[in-house]
Scaffold this active site. Structure first.
Site, PDB file in Angstrom:
ATOM      1  N   HIS A 143      -1.433  -0.156 -30.622  1.00  0.00           N
ATOM      2  CA  HIS A 143      -0.546  -1.133 -31.263  1.00  0.00           C
ATOM      3  C   HIS A 143       0.908  -0.921 -30.832  1.00  0.00           C
ATOM      4  O   HIS A 143       1.588  -1.874 -30.424  1.00  0.00           O
ATOM      5  CB  HIS A 143      -0.673  -1.009 -32.785  1.00  0.00           C
ATOM      6  CG  HIS A 143       0.223  -1.934 -33.541  1.00  0.00           C
ATOM      7  ND1 HIS A 143      -0.153  -3.215 -33.874  1.00  0.00           N
ATOM      8  CD2 HIS A 143       1.492  -1.774 -34.009  1.00  0.00           C
ATOM      9  CE1 HIS A 143       0.836  -3.805 -34.526  1.00  0.00           C
ATOM     10  NE2 HIS A 143       1.845  -2.952 -34.617  1.00  0.00           N
ATOM     11  N   HIS A 146       1.466  -1.415 -26.966  1.00  0.00           N
ATOM     12  CA  HIS A 146       1.361  -2.840 -26.638  1.00  0.00           C
ATOM     13  C   HIS A 146       2.662  -3.573 -26.966  1.00  0.00           C
ATOM     14  O   HIS A 146       3.228  -4.277 -26.115  1.00  0.00           O
ATOM     15  CB  HIS A 146       0.193  -3.453 -27.409  1.00  0.00           C
ATOM     16  CG  HIS A 146       0.072  -4.939 -27.246  1.00  0.00           C
ATOM     17  ND1 HIS A 146      -0.372  -5.526 -26.088  1.00  0.00           N
ATOM     18  CD2 HIS A 146       0.349  -5.952 -28.091  1.00  0.00           C
ATOM     19  CE1 HIS A 146      -0.366  -6.838 -26.227  1.00  0.00           C
ATOM     20  NE2 HIS A 146       0.070  -7.130 -27.440  1.00  0.00           N
ATOM     21  N   TYR A 183      -5.452 -16.391 -37.770  1.00  0.00           N
ATOM     22  CA  TYR A 183      -6.353 -15.518 -38.532  1.00  0.00           C
ATOM     23  C   TYR A 183      -5.584 -14.716 -39.575  1.00  0.00           C
ATOM     24  O   TYR A 183      -5.979 -14.647 -40.748  1.00  0.00           O
ATOM     25  CB  TYR A 183      -7.102 -14.566 -37.597  1.00  0.00           C
ATOM     26  CG  TYR A 183      -7.798 -13.457 -38.351  1.00  0.00           C
ATOM     27  CD1 TYR A 183      -9.011 -13.690 -38.992  1.00  0.00           C
ATOM     28  CD2 TYR A 183      -7.206 -12.191 -38.481  1.00  0.00           C
ATOM     29  CE1 TYR A 183      -9.638 -12.693 -39.724  1.00  0.00           C
ATOM     30  CE2 TYR A 183      -7.827 -11.193 -39.210  1.00  0.00           C
ATOM     31  CZ  TYR A 183      -9.043 -11.440 -39.828  1.00  0.00           C
ATOM     32  OH  TYR A 183      -9.645 -10.462 -40.573  1.00  0.00           O
ATOM     33  N   THR A 204     -10.771  -9.516 -30.386  1.00  0.00           N
ATOM     34  CA  THR A 204     -10.628  -8.474 -29.372  1.00  0.00           C
ATOM     35  C   THR A 204     -11.364  -8.853 -28.095  1.00  0.00           C
ATOM     36  O   THR A 204     -10.890  -8.567 -26.985  1.00  0.00           O
ATOM     37  CB  THR A 204     -11.149  -7.121 -29.898  1.00  0.00           C
ATOM     38  OG1 THR A 204     -10.471  -6.800 -31.107  1.00  0.00           O
ATOM     39  CG2 THR A 204     -10.903  -6.014 -28.888  1.00  0.00           C
TER      40      THR A 204
END
Length: 276
Positions: A143, A146, A183, A204
């Site tokens: 996370h 990225h 989402y 994913t």
């Protein structure tokens, strides 16, 4: 530092800042991008958890709903503009060069790329929300890496290669983010929405496909007939490969965990029936 980066790209790769975007704030200053990423890392990994140590987790339901909906709209805008600015109109899929400075379509793509770049700064709020809500298990290496690296990559691509072949990632990533933030927005509405979110597990998978597609598409520039700067594409491919490995590992662990939970649930269900 900004002049040093420009000097590095010119002396090693003969790439100069694009005349259309080099003066667009904050693309004018690489130092600012580095400082903001550094501040993001310090807050999310050290300062934030320290400040929240003796505090209750913040709820932030309305703030997050507004944020997620905003990111859906921004991502949809970037996807539309990058589609109309090139990928859905006149771009050649197998190799499209940098456009002329006075080309209106190329400028439209560059502007979409700019909004994409700015949105990467805004997306750092993803982790800030995790810290404020004390969801530390979500702050993984994947996370943080990225979010931090994408800001720096987007800076370089917008400053030096704002349109042409390498911008396919702008379109693909924006489309993925429309779905992802949609989402998050729906999930934040509460348990009543869970039955409509069966497609969560495919998020994913879509990201993995995105990275595979990006790697394949980037490799096209190495054909002798393709007149597109290759050095930054190599960096893009290395970064996409890194993301692919990290997301594949995340997918494997999540899928394994999901299978284990399903197995445990099935065993408990059998035991319950026997007891009856």
């Amino acid at each position: 530092m900004s002049q040093g980066v420009d000097h590095f790209f010119y002396t090693n790769f003969e790439i100069l800042p694009d005349p259309r975007t080099k003066d667009w704030f904050p693309v004018t200053n690489f130092n600012l991008a580095v400082v903001l990423v550094a501040a993001y890392l310090i807050f999310c990994l050290f300062l934030g958890p320290l400040l929240m140590k003796n505090r209750e987790p913040m709820q932030l339901k309305n703030s997050m709903a507004g944020y997620n909906l905003t990111m859906v709209l921004v991502s949809a805008y970037v996807a539309f503009e990058s589609f109309m600015g090139g990928w859905g109109t006149h771009y050649r899929f197998f190799c499209h060069p940098i456009g002329a400075p006075d080309d209106k379509n190329s400028l439209r793509m560059a502007k979409a790329h700019y909004v994409y770049f700015v949105s990467k700064f805004v997306e750092l709020m993803d982790t800030v929300f995790f810290v404020l809500r004390k969801k530390y298990s979500h702050i993984t290496f994947l996370h943080v890496y990225h979010h931090g690296v994408v800001v720096l990559m987007a800076f370089c691509s917008l400053r030096y290669l704002p349109d042409g072949h390498g911008t396919l990632i702008v379109l693909l990533n924006s489309l993925i983010h429309v779905i992802m933030y949609a989402y998050y927005f729906l999930a934040g509405l509460g348990p009543k929405m869970q039955k409509y979110l069966w497609w969560k597990k495919y998020l994913t998978s879509m990201q993995l496909v995105q990275f595979l597609f990006t790697l394949s598409h980037a490799a096209v520039v190495f054909h002798p007939s393709c007149n597109y700067p290759k050095p930054l594409v190599i960096v893009l491919m290395i970064n996409s490969g890194m993301f692919l490995l990290l997301f594949a590992n995340f997918y494997r662990k999540s899928y394994k965990k999901e299978k284990n939970e399903e197995g445990e649930s099935h065993i408990k269900s059998k035991k319950s029936k026997k007891n009856k």
